[in-house]
Design a protein around this motif. Structure first.
Motif, PDB file in Angstrom:
ATOM      1  N   GLY A  70      78.045  54.420 -41.199  1.00  0.00           N
ATOM      2  CA  GLY A  70      78.015  55.097 -39.903  1.00  0.00           C
ATOM      3  C   GLY A  70      79.027  54.516 -38.934  1.00  0.00           C
ATOM      4  N   ARG A  71      79.159  53.203 -38.944  1.00  0.00           N
ATOM      5  CA  ARG A  71      80.126  52.542 -38.059  1.00  0.00           C
ATOM      6  C   ARG A  71      81.560  52.803 -38.502  1.00  0.00           C
ATOM      7  NH1 ARG A  71      76.540  47.211 -38.192  1.00  0.00           N
ATOM      8  NH2 ARG A  71      75.140  47.660 -36.461  1.00  0.00           N
ATOM      9  N   ALA A  72      81.742  53.037 -39.797  1.00  0.00           N
ATOM     10  CA  ALA A  72      83.087  53.294 -40.322  1.00  0.00           C
ATOM     11  C   ALA A  72      83.675  54.548 -39.693  1.00  0.00           C
ATOM     12  CB  ALA A  72      83.047  53.435 -41.846  1.00  0.00           C
ATOM     13  N   ALA A  73      82.847  55.576 -39.529  1.00  0.00           N
ATOM     14  CA  ALA A  73      83.321  56.820 -38.919  1.00  0.00           C
ATOM     15  C   ALA A  73      83.753  56.572 -37.479  1.00  0.00           C
ATOM     16  CB  ALA A  73      82.229  57.883 -38.984  1.00  0.00           C
ATOM     17  N   SER A 137      90.208  52.423 -44.461  1.00  0.00           N
ATOM     18  CA  SER A 137      90.265  53.806 -43.989  1.00  0.00           C
ATOM     19  C   SER A 137      90.839  53.876 -42.573  1.00  0.00           C
ATOM     20  CB  SER A 137      88.856  54.408 -44.029  1.00  0.00           C
ATOM     21  OG  SER A 137      88.858  55.708 -43.508  1.00  0.00           O
ATOM     22  N   TYR A 138      90.371  52.975 -41.719  1.00  0.00           N
ATOM     23  CA  TYR A 138      90.883  52.916 -40.346  1.00  0.00           C
ATOM     24  C   TYR A 138      92.378  52.592 -40.345  1.00  0.00           C
ATOM     25  CZ  TYR A 138      92.096  50.815 -35.880  1.00  0.00           C
ATOM     26  OH  TYR A 138      92.746  50.490 -34.721  1.00  0.00           O
ATOM     27  N   THR A 140      94.556  53.081 -42.610  1.00  0.00           N
ATOM     28  CA  THR A 140      95.317  54.216 -43.145  1.00  0.00           C
ATOM     29  C   THR A 140      95.623  55.218 -42.045  1.00  0.00           C
ATOM     30  OG1 THR A 140      94.371  53.925 -45.348  1.00  0.00           O
ATOM     31  CG2 THR A 140      95.269  56.103 -44.836  1.00  0.00           C
ATOM     32  N   VAL A 141      94.632  55.509 -41.211  1.00  0.00           N
ATOM     33  CA  VAL A 141      94.853  56.448 -40.104  1.00  0.00           C
ATOM     34  C   VAL A 141      95.850  55.859 -39.109  1.00  0.00           C
ATOM     35  CG1 VAL A 141      93.772  57.719 -38.193  1.00  0.00           C
ATOM     36  CG2 VAL A 141      92.559  57.480 -40.364  1.00  0.00           C
ATOM     37  N   GLU A 142      95.711  54.581 -38.800  1.00  0.00           N
ATOM     38  CA  GLU A 142      96.660  53.953 -37.869  1.00  0.00           C
ATOM     39  C   GLU A 142      98.079  53.950 -38.447  1.00  0.00           C
ATOM     40  OE1 GLU A 142      96.149  53.592 -34.888  1.00  0.00           O
ATOM     41  OE2 GLU A 142      94.304  52.518 -34.396  1.00  0.00           O
ATOM     42  N   ARG A 143      98.194  53.805 -39.751  1.00  0.00           N
ATOM     43  CA  ARG A 143      99.520  53.868 -40.389  1.00  0.00           C
ATOM     44  C   ARG A 143     100.095  55.274 -40.243  1.00  0.00           C
ATOM     45  NH1 ARG A 143      99.514  52.189 -46.513  1.00  0.00           N
ATOM     46  NH2 ARG A 143      98.434  54.181 -46.626  1.00  0.00           N
ATOM     47  N   GLU A 144      99.248  56.285 -40.433  1.00  0.00           N
ATOM     48  CA  GLU A 144      99.694  57.674 -40.271  1.00  0.00           C
ATOM     49  C   GLU A 144     100.125  57.948 -38.833  1.00  0.00           C
ATOM     50  OE1 GLU A 144      96.266  59.787 -41.633  1.00  0.00           O
ATOM     51  OE2 GLU A 144      96.679  59.326 -43.745  1.00  0.00           O
TER      52      GLU A 144
END
Length: 199
Positions: A70-73, A137-138, A140-144
């Motif tokens: 839940g915290r990952a999202a 996962s986080y 990866t989004v920051e890299r994008e």
């Protein structure tokens, strides 16, 4: 509480009691009697809801893993806001200031529990594995988004950050690290890939 008196939300009450025992007295003190005494219920309540004590412990760990998921999202959704270092430091503090360090100790100290958990977490250490996936996962989004370098190896950075966080918080009886110490550690780990000012 006498036998035969119903308790509301028995599973959650037992999980919370186990968490308190674990945090206060450590993995070796976690017994079915200690849990039911802490929960204020008869020992039979635990066995009505779980096949045996190892099944209870496995469900406890899985419940706490679900909280990480839940915290990952929320962490992923924070990408692009604040700073990467602050977001990571907050996530690691949130994870390790909770029961996670004690859960890791529990998992590593009980062979039967580890065997049961291999069904859902076939590699790594449950809780740390899921935390690593959340951080990856986080990142990866920051890299994008271009806030960390395109060449950043998130599959190496994530376990490095989780391992660093675990080491900072590992002494469950000591004083937790200050926010600044966690942020400095995170900043050191991501320094080579950060594409924003590292105050």
């Amino acid at each position: 509480m006498p036998t035969g008196v119903a308790i509301r939300d028995a599973r959650e009450q037992l999980f919370d009691a186990a968490e308190r025992v674990l945090l206060r007295d450590g993995p070796s003190a976690l017994t079915s009697r200690a849990v039911t005494t802490e929960a204020g219920c008869a020992k039979g309540v635990l066995h009505r809801h779980f096949a045996d004590f190892d099944a209870f412990l496995a469900e406890l760990v899985l419940d706490r893993i679900a909280r990480i998921d839940g915290r990952a999202a929320a962490l992923r959704d924070s990408a692009g806001t604040g700073t990467v270092a602050d977001n990571l430091a907050d996530a690691l503090t949130d994870l390790f200031a909770s029961v996670a360090v004690a859960i890791v100790g529990l998992v590593t100290s009980r062979d039967d529990l580890r065997t049961r958990l291999r069904r859902t977490t076939p590699t790594g250490i449950p809780v740390l594995t899921e935390a690593t996936a959340a951080i990856a996962s986080y990142l990866t989004v920051e890299r994008e988004l271009g806030r960390i370098a395109a060449h950043a190896d998130v599959d190496t950075l994530a376990p490095t950050l989780v391992g660093t966080g675990h080491m900072l918080f590992a002494d469950r009886k000591g004083t937790p690290p200050e926010t600044g110490a966690v942020r400095r550690a995170v900043t050191a780990v991501i320094a080579g890939v950060a594409r924003e000012p590292l105050r």
